[in-house]
Design an enzyme around this catalytic site. Structure first.
Site, PDB file in Angstrom:
ATOM      1  N   THR A 196      74.366  40.740 104.862  1.00 40.37           N
ATOM      2  CA  THR A 196      74.208  42.019 104.712  1.00 40.37           C
ATOM      3  C   THR A 196      72.710  42.192 104.189  1.00 40.37           C
ATOM      4  O   THR A 196      71.894  41.491 104.266  1.00 40.37           O
ATOM      5  CB  THR A 196      75.231  42.854 103.572  1.00 40.37           C
ATOM      6  OG1 THR A 196      74.965  42.205 102.481  1.00 40.37           O
ATOM      7  CG2 THR A 196      76.443  42.665 104.284  1.00 40.37           C
ATOM      8  N   GLU A 209      74.622  43.091 108.576  1.00 43.41           N
ATOM      9  CA  GLU A 209      75.040  44.531 108.522  1.00 43.41           C
ATOM     10  C   GLU A 209      73.913  45.198 107.722  1.00 43.41           C
ATOM     11  O   GLU A 209      73.156  44.431 106.839  1.00 43.41           O
ATOM     12  CB  GLU A 209      76.357  44.791 107.727  1.00 43.41           C
ATOM     13  CG  GLU A 209      77.668  44.032 108.518  1.00 43.41           C
ATOM     14  CD  GLU A 209      78.916  44.172 107.619  1.00 43.41           C
ATOM     15  OE1 GLU A 209      78.632  44.432 106.259  1.00 43.41           O
ATOM     16  OE2 GLU A 209      79.924  43.572 107.977  1.00 43.41           O
TER      17      GLU A 209
HETATM   18  O1  LIG Z   1      84.430  48.495 105.867  1.00 40.05           O
HETATM   19  C1  LIG Z   1      83.683  47.132 105.625  1.00 40.05           C
HETATM   20  C2  LIG Z   1      83.467  47.157 104.163  1.00 40.05           C
HETATM   21  O2  LIG Z   1      82.900  48.252 103.768  1.00 40.05           O
HETATM   22  C3  LIG Z   1      82.449  48.464 102.675  1.00 40.05           C
HETATM   23  O3  LIG Z   1      81.785  47.021 102.014  1.00 40.05           O
HETATM   24  C4  LIG Z   1      80.559  47.175 102.590  1.00 40.05           C
HETATM   25  C5  LIG Z   1      79.522  47.822 101.538  1.00 40.05           C
HETATM   26  O4  LIG Z   1      79.802  49.112 101.612  1.00 40.05           O
HETATM   27  C6  LIG Z   1      78.291  47.413 101.851  1.00 40.05           C
HETATM   28  O5  LIG Z   1      77.158  47.823 100.822  1.00 40.05           O
HETATM   29  C7  LIG Z   1      78.067  45.937 101.822  1.00 40.05           C
HETATM   30  O6  LIG Z   1      78.122  45.407 100.521  1.00 40.05           O
HETATM   31  C8  LIG Z   1      77.110  44.627  99.625  1.00 40.05           C
HETATM   32  C9  LIG Z   1      75.573  44.724  99.906  1.00 40.05           C
HETATM   33  O7  LIG Z   1      75.487  43.628 100.894  1.00 40.05           O
HETATM   34  C10 LIG Z   1      75.040  44.247  98.595  1.00 40.05           C
HETATM   35  O8  LIG Z   1      73.581  44.424  98.936  1.00 40.05           O
HETATM   36  C11 LIG Z   1      75.383  45.013  97.366  1.00 40.05           C
HETATM   37  O9  LIG Z   1      74.989  46.407  97.766  1.00 40.05           O
HETATM   38  C12 LIG Z   1      74.181  46.852  96.741  1.00 40.05           C
HETATM   39  C13 LIG Z   1      72.699  47.496  97.117  1.00 40.05           C
HETATM   40  O10 LIG Z   1      72.030  46.604  98.151  1.00 40.05           O
HETATM   41  C14 LIG Z   1      71.938  47.801  96.111  1.00 40.05           C
HETATM   42  O11 LIG Z   1      70.763  48.200  96.483  1.00 40.05           O
HETATM   43  C15 LIG Z   1      72.520  48.652  95.189  1.00 40.05           C
HETATM   44  O12 LIG Z   1      72.863  49.841  95.756  1.00 40.05           O
HETATM   45  C16 LIG Z   1      72.425  50.945  95.117  1.00 40.05           C
HETATM   46  C17 LIG Z   1      71.317  51.733  95.734  1.00 40.05           C
HETATM   47  O13 LIG Z   1      70.115  50.752  95.695  1.00 40.05           O
HETATM   48  C18 LIG Z   1      70.941  52.851  95.316  1.00 40.05           C
HETATM   49  O14 LIG Z   1      69.985  53.498  95.922  1.00 40.05           O
HETATM   50  C19 LIG Z   1      72.157  53.934  95.064  1.00 40.05           C
HETATM   51  O15 LIG Z   1      72.552  54.078  96.416  1.00 40.05           O
HETATM   52  C20 LIG Z   1      73.147  55.772  96.637  1.00 40.05           C
HETATM   53  C21 LIG Z   1      72.291  55.877  97.999  1.00 40.05           C
HETATM   54  O16 LIG Z   1      71.026  55.663  97.642  1.00 40.05           O
HETATM   55  C22 LIG Z   1      72.625  57.393  98.313  1.00 40.05           C
HETATM   56  O17 LIG Z   1      72.056  57.559  99.698  1.00 40.05           O
HETATM   57  C23 LIG Z   1      74.004  57.427  98.358  1.00 40.05           C
HETATM   58  O18 LIG Z   1      74.680  56.897  99.665  1.00 40.05           O
HETATM   59  C24 LIG Z   1      76.114  57.399  99.938  1.00 40.05           C
HETATM   60  C25 LIG Z   1      75.843  58.256 101.144  1.00 40.05           C
HETATM   61  O19 LIG Z   1      74.771  59.503 100.500  1.00 40.05           O
HETATM   62  C26 LIG Z   1      76.940  59.078 101.491  1.00 40.05           C
HETATM   63  O20 LIG Z   1      76.599  59.736 102.672  1.00 40.05           O
HETATM   64  C27 LIG Z   1      77.979  57.912 101.921  1.00 40.05           C
HETATM   65  O21 LIG Z   1      77.695  57.353 103.051  1.00 40.05           O
HETATM   66  O22 LIG Z   1      78.243  56.804 101.027  1.00 40.05           O
HETATM   67  C28 LIG Z   1      76.917  56.290 100.461  1.00 40.05           C
HETATM   68  C29 LIG Z   1      77.014  55.164  99.337  1.00 40.05           C
HETATM   69  O23 LIG Z   1      77.629  55.669  98.445  1.00 40.05           O
HETATM   70  O24 LIG Z   1      74.910  57.224  97.049  1.00 40.05           O
HETATM   71  C30 LIG Z   1      74.496  55.813  97.012  1.00 40.05           C
HETATM   72  C31 LIG Z   1      75.216  55.472  95.813  1.00 40.05           C
HETATM   73  O25 LIG Z   1      74.901  55.941  94.397  1.00 40.05           O
HETATM   74  O26 LIG Z   1      72.968  53.179  94.187  1.00 40.05           O
HETATM   75  C32 LIG Z   1      73.421  52.203  95.075  1.00 40.05           C
HETATM   76  C33 LIG Z   1      74.729  51.519  94.205  1.00 40.05           C
HETATM   77  O27 LIG Z   1      74.176  51.496  92.809  1.00 40.05           O
HETATM   78  O28 LIG Z   1      73.604  48.350  94.826  1.00 40.05           O
HETATM   79  C34 LIG Z   1      74.779  48.146  95.938  1.00 40.05           C
HETATM   80  C35 LIG Z   1      76.328  47.446  95.413  1.00 40.05           C
HETATM   81  O29 LIG Z   1      76.781  48.767  94.759  1.00 40.05           O
HETATM   82  O30 LIG Z   1      76.643  45.218  97.366  1.00 40.05           O
HETATM   83  C36 LIG Z   1      77.542  45.676  98.382  1.00 40.05           C
HETATM   84  C37 LIG Z   1      79.167  45.509  97.954  1.00 40.05           C
HETATM   85  O31 LIG Z   1      79.393  44.181  97.619  1.00 40.05           O
HETATM   86  O32 LIG Z   1      78.842  45.135 102.801  1.00 40.05           O
HETATM   87  C38 LIG Z   1      80.144  45.349 102.563  1.00 40.05           C
HETATM   88  C39 LIG Z   1      81.109  44.764 103.356  1.00 40.05           C
HETATM   89  O33 LIG Z   1      80.934  45.171 104.647  1.00 40.05           O
HETATM   90  C40 LIG Z   1      83.801  48.361 101.594  1.00 40.05           C
HETATM   91  O34 LIG Z   1      83.553  48.311 100.162  1.00 40.05           O
HETATM   92  C41 LIG Z   1      84.660  47.199 101.954  1.00 40.05           C
HETATM   93  O35 LIG Z   1      86.116  47.523 101.389  1.00 40.05           O
HETATM   94  C42 LIG Z   1      85.011  47.410 103.133  1.00 40.05           C
HETATM   95  O36 LIG Z   1      85.719  46.141 103.751  1.00 40.05           O
END
Ligand SMILES: OC[C@H]1O[C@H](O[C@H]2[C@H](O)[C@@H](O)[C@@H](O[C@H]3[C@H](O)[C@@H](O)[C@@H](O[C@H]4[C@H](O)[C@@H](O)[C@@H](O[C@H]5[C@H](O)[C@@H](O)[C@@H](O[C@H]6[C@H](O)[C@@H](O)[C@@H](O[C@H]7[C@H](O)[C@@H](O)[C@@H](O)O[C@@H]7CO)O[C@@H]6CO)O[C@@H]5CO)O[C@@H]4CO)O[C@@H]3CO)O[C@@H]2CO)[C@H](O)[C@@H](O)[C@@H]1O
Length: 514
Positions: free
Chosen positions: A347, A385
């Site tokens: 990812t 992804e």
């Molecule tokens: O359906 C299949 C599976 O889908 C889901 O799992 C997937 C998961 O969703 C993916 O993220 C990915 O998993 C990993 C990923 O590889 C890792 O990198 C890590 O993710 C971390 C990320 O890399 C970090 O940068 C950090 O993220 C933070 C981010 O940097 C901050 O900017 C902020 O994010 C904000 C975002 O900026 C903002 O736009 C908004 O986004 C939301 C959006 O507005 C809304 O429309 C809606 O679409 O939701 C969006 C997301 O909430 O809010 C965000 C959150 O505040 O904060 C970020 C988080 O602090 O941290 C990330 C870790 O949290 O870890 C991921 C998870 O392991 O691939 C997964 C597998 O496909 C489901 O969870 C599974 O159950 C499903 O099977």
């Protein structure tokens, strides 16, 4: 066929990278109902018209086997798959043995089956546990992989039975070539990792996370392992800090920290090897379940890019990826996958270093380069992804660069090409006119400017009947893959851009006047 006898379009097709789109998490509801058939059909038709090759969907354990052990109900998913097929899309099915809820973007809650949670009530150690004793109900601890605690079955047996039932119930869709890929759930969020950074326990980005091996089963295994090397006095780490610490504020990850000592190295090797064996065992079950099907197996690896540029790589270490400057933590994973003919699905393809705050010592670009290169060096297919939803051209260009790191080859197959990319995720935001227009350009560029191609063989994706896994690999052979190797070189920019700064400006003006 000789490259010279191919037409221009045939040569360009060798550069084609298919694009899939992840379906909404709750497309089949917790009550096992496909509620909005008409709505999803309309959206799938839009995707198809945009040139998209297929979709990925979670097939939740917590929904299918909710009524009791081995009482599977696949009917809602069969309806969904039929619609996907009728829309002319291919399908990537995730065997989601994890809970939905607790991770970034988890907009619905789908817990593990109640009868499993009930077992956890009397034996909470079936769940991953951190040092302070918090249980995580997202996924069963790998400590119970081989414990017959679930009405006589072990966790691995449960996963195997589920996959066999999926194959039987969906056999027509396999025969018709609809299901081309099975993503085998190996941990939280479906990824091969420990739940070291759970938002529902207070973790926030970019905390280092915590080790998750303090349930009684893993504790006992560690004791046994330490005793077998003559150190019965060694305990699990007690100095690795808490979720939101920085590495240097802990004794374990600090300068000359425990992670560099004999004891620390022993622990990290044990912790990461447990994860490897867990993935290996479940992939073996998957291989048996889908043997002979024309399908590819795949495993997801999380993109832990924060603290990647710190010596200690703390966040990767707590997640179970024992990756340091002098030790490759990902190539052993790739080697395991190669035994099962599985695809490595990585990812954070969309992220650029320049977008990350410098405090987190984050290196998504270098991380992607390392992991993809490692996969290719182990002769694997590598897919990917995006980690967070993005609609801007910069993100698409970065994905395009990673999909073909040395660009398109007009004479045939490019030097490096990803097997496919799955875009996260289908939503109203994605389908909004301006976002969708950019997305369509992205799909076209992923296809190397070629029209949508319905026949994967034409872009050299041969999906033959799944062969039986190769023999088990000795741990020494696996650990040879920890030897660091230079990643392949990447171009600076993609040669198939969806547009740059000027287009971004036009998009902004367009959105103001809309
Ligand atoms: O359906 C299949 C599976 O889908 C889901 O799992 C997937 C998961 O969703 C993916 O993220 C990915 O998993 C990993 C990923 O590889 C890792 O990198 C890590 O993710 C971390 C990320 O890399 C970090 O940068 C950090 O993220 C933070 C981010 O940097 C901050 O900017 C902020 O994010 C904000 C975002 O900026 C903002 O736009 C908004 O986004 C939301 C959006 O507005 C809304 O429309 C809606 O679409 O939701 C969006 C997301 O909430 O809010 C965000 C959150 O505040 O904060 C970020 C988080 O602090 O941290 C990330 C870790 O949290 O870890 C991921 C998870 O392991 O691939 C997964 C597998 O496909 C489901 O969870 C599974 O159950 C499903 O099977």
């Amino acid at each position: 066929m000789q490259a010279s006898s191919l037409t221009y379009n045939e040569k360009m097709l060798a550069n084609y990278v298919p694009v899939y789109v992840m379906l909404p998490l709750g497309v089949v509801t917790i009550n096992n109902v496909l509620e909005d058939k008409a709505g999803i059909e309309k959206q799938l038709k839009e995707l198809r018209a945009a040139g998209v090759d297929g979709v990925m969907v979670d097939v939740w354990w917590g929904i299918i086997e909710s009524q009791g052990p081995k009482q599977y109900d696949w009917s809602a998913y069969r309806s969904l798959f039929q619609i996907v097929q009728d829309c002319g899309l291919k399908l990537q099915a995730i065997m989601s043995f994890h809970q939905c809820g607790g991770n970034v973007g988890d907009v619905v809650n789908i817990p593990l089956p109640q009868w499993v949670l009930d077992i956890g009530e009397s034996d909470p150690d079936v769940f991953y546990t951190n040092r302070s004793g918090n249980r995580n109900k997202e996924y069963l601890s790998l400590g119970v992989d081989n414990e017959p605690l679930f009405y006589g079955r072990t966790a691995v047996e449960i996963y195997g039975d589920y996959m066999k039932s999926f194959r039987e119930s969906m056999s027509d869709f396999f025969e018709d070539g609809l299901i081309i890929d099975v993503e085998v759930g190996l941990g939280p969020a479906g990824e091969l990792r420990y739940p070291s950074y759970p938002q529902n326990q207070g973790w926030v980005f970019p905390g280092i996370g915590e080790f998750q091996c303090y349930d009684k089963y893993l504790k006992a295994e560690f004791k046994e392992a330490a005793t077998s090397v003559g150190h019965p006095e060694w305990e699990l780490p007690d100095n690795a800090g808490t979720y939101n610490d920085t590495p240097t504020s802990t004794e374990f990850f600090g300068q000359s920290g425990t992670y560099l000592t004999e004891k620390g190295k022993f622990f990290l090797t044990w912790y990461s090897n447990k994860l490897l064996s867990h993935g290996d065992q479940i992939l073996d079950e998957a291989n048996k379940a889908f043997l002979g099907c024309k399908v590819k197996l795949a495993a997801k690896v999380s993109g832990i890019h924060w603290w990647y540029k710190a010596d200690n790589h703390a966040a990767e270490l707590t997640a179970g990826y024992y990756n340091l400057k002098d030790r490759d933590g990902y190539r052993p994973v790739a080697r395991i996958l190669s035994r099962h003919y599985a695809i490595l699905n990585f990812t954070c393809l969309e992220m650029r270093d320049s977008e990350q705050s410098s405090d987190a010592k984050s290196g998504p670009q270098e991380l992607v380069q390392q992991v993809l290169s490692g996969g290719w060096r182990e002769n694997l297919e590598v897919a990917g992804e995006n980690a967070l939803p993005r609609y801007d051209r910069d993100a698409y260009n970065q994905i395009l660069l990673n999909a073909r790191p040395n660009g398109v080859n007009k004479e045939g197959p490019p030097k490096l090409r990803m097997y496919g990319v799955t875009y996260l995720r289908l939503s109203d935001d994605l389908l909004q006119e301006n976002n969708f227009n950019i997305f369509k350009t992205f799909v076209k560029k992923m296809h190397a400017d070629q029209d949508y191609c319905p026949d994967p063989e034409k872009y050299s994706h041969h999906i033959g009947p799944l062969e039986r896994s190769k023999p088990k690999m000795p741990i020494e052979y696996l650990l040879e893959a920890t030897e660091p190797m230079e990643p392949f070189p990447w171009d600076k920019e993609t040669d198939m851009s969806v547009g740059g700064a000027l287009s971004n400006l036009i998009d902004k003006i367009f959105s103001i006047f809309k």
